[in-house]
Scaffold this active site. Sequence first.
Site, short mmCIF file in Angstrom:
data_model
loop_
_atom_site.label_atom_id
_atom_site.label_comp_id
_atom_site.label_asym_id
_atom_site.label_seq_id
_atom_site.Cartn_x
_atom_site.Cartn_y
_atom_site.Cartn_z
N CYS A 92 0.85 -1.20 0.00
CA CYS A 92 0.00 0.00 0.00
C CYS A 92 0.88 1.26 0.00
O CYS A 92 1.64 1.46 -0.94
CB CYS A 92 -0.98 -0.04 1.16
SG CYS A 92 -2.38 1.11 0.95
N HIS A 104 -3.67 -4.81 -0.63
CA HIS A 104 -3.35 -5.49 0.63
C HIS A 104 -3.39 -6.99 0.40
O HIS A 104 -4.47 -7.57 0.32
CB HIS A 104 -4.35 -5.09 1.71
CG HIS A 104 -4.22 -3.69 2.18
ND1 HIS A 104 -3.42 -3.35 3.25
CD2 HIS A 104 -4.76 -2.53 1.72
CE1 HIS A 104 -3.48 -2.04 3.44
NE2 HIS A 104 -4.28 -1.53 2.52
N GLU A 134 -2.80 -9.38 2.45
CA GLU A 134 -3.39 -10.08 3.59
C GLU A 134 -4.91 -10.03 3.58
O GLU A 134 -5.57 -10.79 4.31
CB GLU A 134 -2.85 -9.50 4.90
CG GLU A 134 -3.40 -8.14 5.29
CD GLU A 134 -2.74 -6.96 4.61
OE1 GLU A 134 -3.01 -5.81 5.02
OE2 GLU A 134 -1.95 -7.17 3.66
#
Length: 211
Positions: free
Chosen positions: A86, A191, A193
Amino acid sequence: MLTAIIDYESGNLHSAEKAFQKMAAETGAGSVVVTSDPETVAVADHIVLPGDGAFPACAAALRASGCFEAMVDVVENRGRPFLGICVGMQLMAREGHEYEATQGLGWIDGSVELIKPADPALKVPHMGWNDLVIDTPHPLLDGIETGEHAYFVHSYQMRMLAPGQRVAHVDYGGDVTAIVADGTKIGLQFHPEKSAGAGLRMIANFLTWRP
């Protein structure tokens, strides 16, 4: 093997920590720690730089952190694999233009600027799932194909000055850079994750990457 996720007070790192630890356990890639200790960064085998918030604030916090010099040394001089996420990816650029011109790390020949979709119906920030379009093969994308989904939350994007450093993009009223890379350094605008199976696969690929 040790992976260091740098904590420079740029956001909640809990979900990233858990995802990296999960994939490290599954791949036998050693341990993962969230750290603000420069000595830990200095001995890490892989470096992860997350980031949430505005480019100037993140750049200032990173440079003021005790980890900055250690991070630059292990990445630039020792060639340790680096992953920016990010705003952590955006900081890899020459400069950012969020609120004010701010110097980046200069690892990617790009400039971070406001997203301006050609379609006025598209809102900024660019938020939610989007389909990746792979521009250049990369070890991080082993097992990943064009059309895989990734989760984005951002209002600024990296405008590439060296198109060969762009690994993937998405369409959001025009091309929006999604992945950049140069040597042992790679950055994800999204992102991983939060990007389900594709994101976890990329994390596993990074953890096992030995450039």
